[in-house]
Design an enzyme around this catalytic site. Structure first.
Site, PDB file in Angstrom:
ATOM      1  N   PRO A 132       0.880  -1.239  -0.639  1.00  0.00           N
ATOM      2  CA  PRO A 132      -0.267   0.152   0.224  1.00  0.00           C
ATOM      3  C   PRO A 132       0.785   1.267  -0.076  1.00  0.00           C
ATOM      4  O   PRO A 132       0.461   2.424  -0.251  1.00  0.00           O
ATOM      5  CB  PRO A 132      -0.800   0.286   1.640  1.00  0.00           C
ATOM      6  CG  PRO A 132      -0.517  -1.376   1.640  1.00  0.00           C
ATOM      7  CD  PRO A 132       0.574  -1.977   0.878  1.00  0.00           C
TER       8      PRO A 132
ATOM      9  N   ASP B 244      13.240 -12.706   8.352  1.00  0.00           N
ATOM     10  CA  ASP B 244      13.121 -12.896   9.657  1.00  0.00           C
ATOM     11  C   ASP B 244      11.905 -13.976   9.944  1.00  0.00           C
ATOM     12  O   ASP B 244      12.003 -14.377  11.511  1.00  0.00           O
ATOM     13  CB  ASP B 244      13.230 -11.675  10.512  1.00  0.00           C
ATOM     14  CG  ASP B 244      14.033 -10.763  10.038  1.00  0.00           C
ATOM     15  OD1 ASP B 244      15.029 -11.094   9.986  1.00  0.00           O
ATOM     16  OD2 ASP B 244      13.221  -8.865  10.262  1.00  0.00           O
TER      17      ASP B 244
END
Length: 519
Positions: free
Chosen positions: A53, A114
């Site tokens: 976005p 991660d």
């Protein structure tokens, strides 16, 4: 037989250079981590689509300059339809897991930032210099330490490494254009390998269009790349090692003067043989001298494990093509300077200093300048190399004498081979690159076509290997399986006297098993 093969260490990753040029990489996320992933993909010429976005400033720049495609929204399942690889870099762990599951169902490689258990592959800490890429992986255990390791490796690379690769690439292309026949691929590869193995990287980086023309002409005329002289301007510049670059070298220094000793001090010089490669095969005396030295003047070919046990400064003058005498003079000069300061100097030579190691010449030189070196012998590859690979150079009833020859004399000529003696083992050093010509010399001296011959490679190192054949077959076998320098040639009936045991030996490379009997 199972003991002949290495056991996998396990716990690592399969490290490959992934070609993603013109493939579509989908990156979910618009932050700093996503920007890093975008850069890596663009650096590999991928087509990049970003789904997010919002975009960070770097990604806004890349979108405005048409480097990426941007879908201004959150991820939807249909985004995977054209993707060849997916990288997620969002903070929503559950959404990352959902995207990763979809990718696995569709067999699309995925990396989730991660979240290690979701990743099909890791990103490594990389160094880029033109076409050279160096990557360090800690298998996602210590990425910060990977950066430190990468920086240390990059700082150790010779100056101009990337440029050297570019210049070799240009020369390789020119050679292929001049000699495009598929049947000559082996000749092209061998010639370029010799050039890359022997010439210093600093010198290769300096090549210009005229130099490349000279080297191309040398290839066409079948000249040894070690013998090619490159003419440039008369300025002498230093390589990163501090040695004059032979590309720019116009003359050599043949008169080395002895500096005045510091008052009340007289240095001590020890000539030490480094043996065959394994530091555990150093003599006790050699190990002691290396530990007590103030400076070690080392040959180019000293293996890293031996250098690792030295705690003082190591000075290496590499013998470049066309500049061997200059390199030797440089070692002499530095030795005299340190001796004049009262230092304990170790001159470290590969193998045994007195077996084709110019040890006698160095004794005479330093003696002329008032220093009488002590000598610490080392294991010579001529005798111990074959032994480490299951080849006794003498054996009762088979071989009662050994002849050691050098394949690289002062003028670059091959050795004079005496007539065949059935009970003699012949060892030839520094001649594997001219193996076919050496075998022709043996045939001329009535060496039987079926006489066993072995190539002993990197004797004493962890990757040592033995390739076996006969006078008539060994050149073809080495052409097929390749050669890992340095190596030596062993010819005689003793070569296979322990062949059954040698095949079981951990040092014998499985790819060469049975070649001596099948060929």
């Amino acid at each position: 037989m199972a003991e002949s093969f290495r056991d996998p260490q396990r716990g690592g990753s399969l490290i490959v250079a992934w070609q993603i040029k013109e493939k579509t990489v989908l990156i979910v996320g618009g932050g700093a981590v996503a920007a890093s992933r975008v850069f890596n993909a663009l650096d590999a010429d991928a087509r990049v689509t970003v789904v997010a976005p919002e975009l960070c400033p770097e990604l806004q720049y890349r979108f405005s300059s048409a480097q990426i495609v941007w879908k201004d929204r959150k991820f939807v399942d249909a985004d995977l339809e054209q993707a060849d690889m997916v990288l997620t870099a969002i903070s929503d762990v559950q959404e990352s897991r959902r995207i990763a599951d979809l990718c696995k169902q569709q067999r699309i490689p995925v990396n989730a930032a991660d979240i290690n258990d979701l990743c099909d592959f890791w990103f490594m800490s990389t160094h880029r210099d033109h076409s050279v890429q160096v990557a360090v992986s800690t298998n996602s255990k210590a990425p910060r330490l990977a950066n430190r390791i990468r920086r240390q490796i990059a700082s150790a690379l010779p100056r101009g490494t990337g440029l050297a690769v570019e210049q070799i690439g240009r020369l390789r292309k020119r050679i292929r254009e001049a000699d495009p026949k598929p049947e000559n691929s082996k000749r092209r590869m061998t010639w370029l390998t010799q050039l890359c193995d022997y010439w210093p990287i600093e010198q290769l980086a300096r090549l210009d269009a005229d130099n490349i023309d000279t080297l191309l002409d040398a290839y066409v005329q079948n000249h040894d790349p070690q013998s090619v002289k490159i003419a440039q301007d008369t300025t002498t510049s230093l390589s990163s090692s501090g040695m004059p670059s032979p590309v720019m070298q116009t003359s050599s220094t043949t008169d080395v003067h002895s500096p005045e000793p510091v008052e009340g001090k007289k240095g001590r010089l020890v000539l030490v043989g480094a043996g065959v490669g394994d530091p555990e095969l150093l003599t006790v005396r050699a190990h002691k001298e290396l530990k007590q030295a103030d400076i070690v003047l080392a040959d180019k070919l000293i293996p890293e494990p031996v250098l690792d046990i030295i705690g003082c400064e190591i000075y290496t003058a590499r013998k470049f093509p066309g500049a061997a005498s200059e390199a030797q003079d440089d070692l002499y000069r530095r030795g005299l300077e340190e001796l004049a300061k009262g230092k304990r100097v170790v001159r470290l030579k590969q193998g045994d200093p007195f077996v084709y190691g110019r040890g006698g010449e160095e004794i005479l030189f330093f003696r002329k300048h008032g220093y009488e070196p002590d000598v610490v012998p080392g294991l010579t590859s001529a005798i111990n190399g074959p032994g480490l690979c299951g080849i006794p150079v003498t054996h009762r009833g088979v071989a009662d004498q050994v002849l050691v020859l050098s394949g690289a004399n002062r003028n670059g000529d091959l050795p004079t081979v005496p007539p065949f003696v059935a009970t003699r083992t012949l060892v030839i050093l520094m001649a594997v690159k001219r193996l076919e010509r050496v075998m022709e010399l043996l045939r001329q001296q009535e060496f039987p076509a079926d006489l066993p011959v072995a190539i002993v490679e990197r004797a004493g190192c962890t990757d040592q290997r033995t390739v076996r054949g006969t006078v008539s077959t060994i050149a073809g076998i080495v052409e097929r399986v390749g050669h890992n320098a340095p190596g030596l040639i062993v010819a005689g009936h003793a070569v296979n006297i322990l062949s059954d045991a040698a095949i079981q030996d951990r040092y014998l490379d499985p790819s060469t098993l049975g070649l001596h009997s099948a060929e």
